[in-house]
Design an enzyme around this catalytic site. Structure first.
Site, mmCIF file in Angstrom:
data_model
loop_
_atom_site.group_PDB
_atom_site.id
_atom_site.type_symbol
_atom_site.label_atom_id
_atom_site.label_comp_id
_atom_site.label_asym_id
_atom_site.label_seq_id
_atom_site.Cartn_x
_atom_site.Cartn_y
_atom_site.Cartn_z
ATOM 1 N N GLY A 184 0.943 -1.297 0.013
ATOM 2 C CA GLY A 184 0.056 -0.051 0.040
ATOM 3 C C GLY A 184 0.788 1.206 -0.075
ATOM 4 N N GLY A 204 0.624 5.380 1.361
ATOM 5 C CA GLY A 204 -0.091 6.548 2.053
ATOM 6 C C GLY A 204 0.496 7.727 1.510
ATOM 7 N N GLY A 205 0.559 9.065 2.303
ATOM 8 C CA GLY A 205 0.664 10.176 1.901
ATOM 9 C C GLY A 205 2.209 10.438 1.816
ATOM 10 N N ALA A 223 4.736 7.503 2.600
ATOM 11 C CA ALA A 223 5.422 6.408 2.545
ATOM 12 C C ALA A 223 4.795 5.295 1.561
ATOM 13 C CB ALA A 223 5.901 5.910 3.882
ATOM 14 N N VAL A 273 4.502 0.966 1.581
ATOM 15 C CA VAL A 273 4.458 -0.153 2.633
ATOM 16 C C VAL A 273 4.529 -1.274 1.704
ATOM 17 C CG1 VAL A 273 3.567 -1.671 4.375
ATOM 18 C CG2 VAL A 273 3.237 0.854 4.547
ATOM 19 N N LYS A 276 8.205 -0.194 5.739
ATOM 20 C CA LYS A 276 7.715 1.008 5.197
ATOM 21 C C LYS A 276 8.604 2.030 4.893
ATOM 22 C CE LYS A 276 4.016 4.203 6.787
ATOM 23 N NZ LYS A 276 3.062 4.768 7.685
ATOM 24 N N ASP A 328 -5.617 9.411 13.857
ATOM 25 C CA ASP A 328 -6.035 8.652 12.525
ATOM 26 C C ASP A 328 -6.612 7.423 12.562
ATOM 27 O OD1 ASP A 328 -6.450 9.165 10.019
ATOM 28 O OD2 ASP A 328 -4.497 8.646 9.183
#
Length: 191
Positions: free
Chosen positions: A16, A18-19, A21, A23, A38, A129
């Site tokens: 996946g 994210g903003g 990093a 993973v 990560k 979060d």
């Protein structure tokens, strides 16, 4: 992808992004196990503020030891790829992939995440979060809380910029007020 970081972690697949990093599923060649790695995205690797925030995520998560929080195993820097940290690989699905669920199951997972949040709060932090995408249901059917990228100390105020997912941000945080334990409980209730 056939890349190995620090001669130890062989990247196998992308899990996946994210903003800040990405993973990856990686193989720890030393301990002979799969892990989640990560890696700070390349466009942010030279940004001292974001690198520091990324390191703070790993340090905060490493302080936490709880059955419903993903464990941190290692942190490092690879000259060709940048900063990274290694955590427990949680096999299973994210909660957002399983919703909606029956009320009895929802109560079990809510309790497990509430226990994880209590452990975080006892260490003086707020997750900030809590959302279905940051909860993984492991192979044994238990909820595991992930992603400490925007964790804050209890009582932090930041009126200039509020981080988090809008649907789950408590009103006091949205208005720039202090971040408290109640901010996480609000997000858990919304979820």
């Amino acid at each position: 992808m056939n890349q190995t970081l620090v001669n130890r972690y062989q990247i196998l697949a992308t899990l996946g992004q994210g903003g800040m990093a990405t993973v990856y599923r990686a193989r720890d060649l030393l301990l002979k196990r799969d892990v989640a790695l990560k890696l700070l995205r390349p466009e942010f690797a030279n940004n001292p503020s974001l690198s520091q925030q990324f390191s703070a995520e790993a340090q905060t998560a490493a302080q936490l030891s709880h059955a419903h929080i993903a464990r941190i195993f290692d942190v490092g820097y690879d000259p060709s790829s940048g900063p990274f940290f290694v955590q427990e690989l949680i096999e299973g699905q994210s909660l957002d992939q399983l919703l909606p669920v029956a009320a009895p199951q929802a109560l079990i997972w809510t309790r497990e995440i509430a226990l994880a949040l209590a452990a975080i709060h006892q260490q003086g932090y707020v997750h900030c979060d809590v959302k279905p995408q940051n909860i993984r249901i492991n192979a044994d059917g238990h909820a595991i809380l992930l992603d400490f990228g925007i964790v804050q100390a209890i009582g932090t105020t930041n009126a200039e910029q509020v981080y988090g997912t809008p649907q789950y941000i408590a009103p006091e945080r949205a208005e720039g007020g202090a971040t408290t334990e109640a901010s996480d409980i609000y997000a858990l209730g919304i979820m």
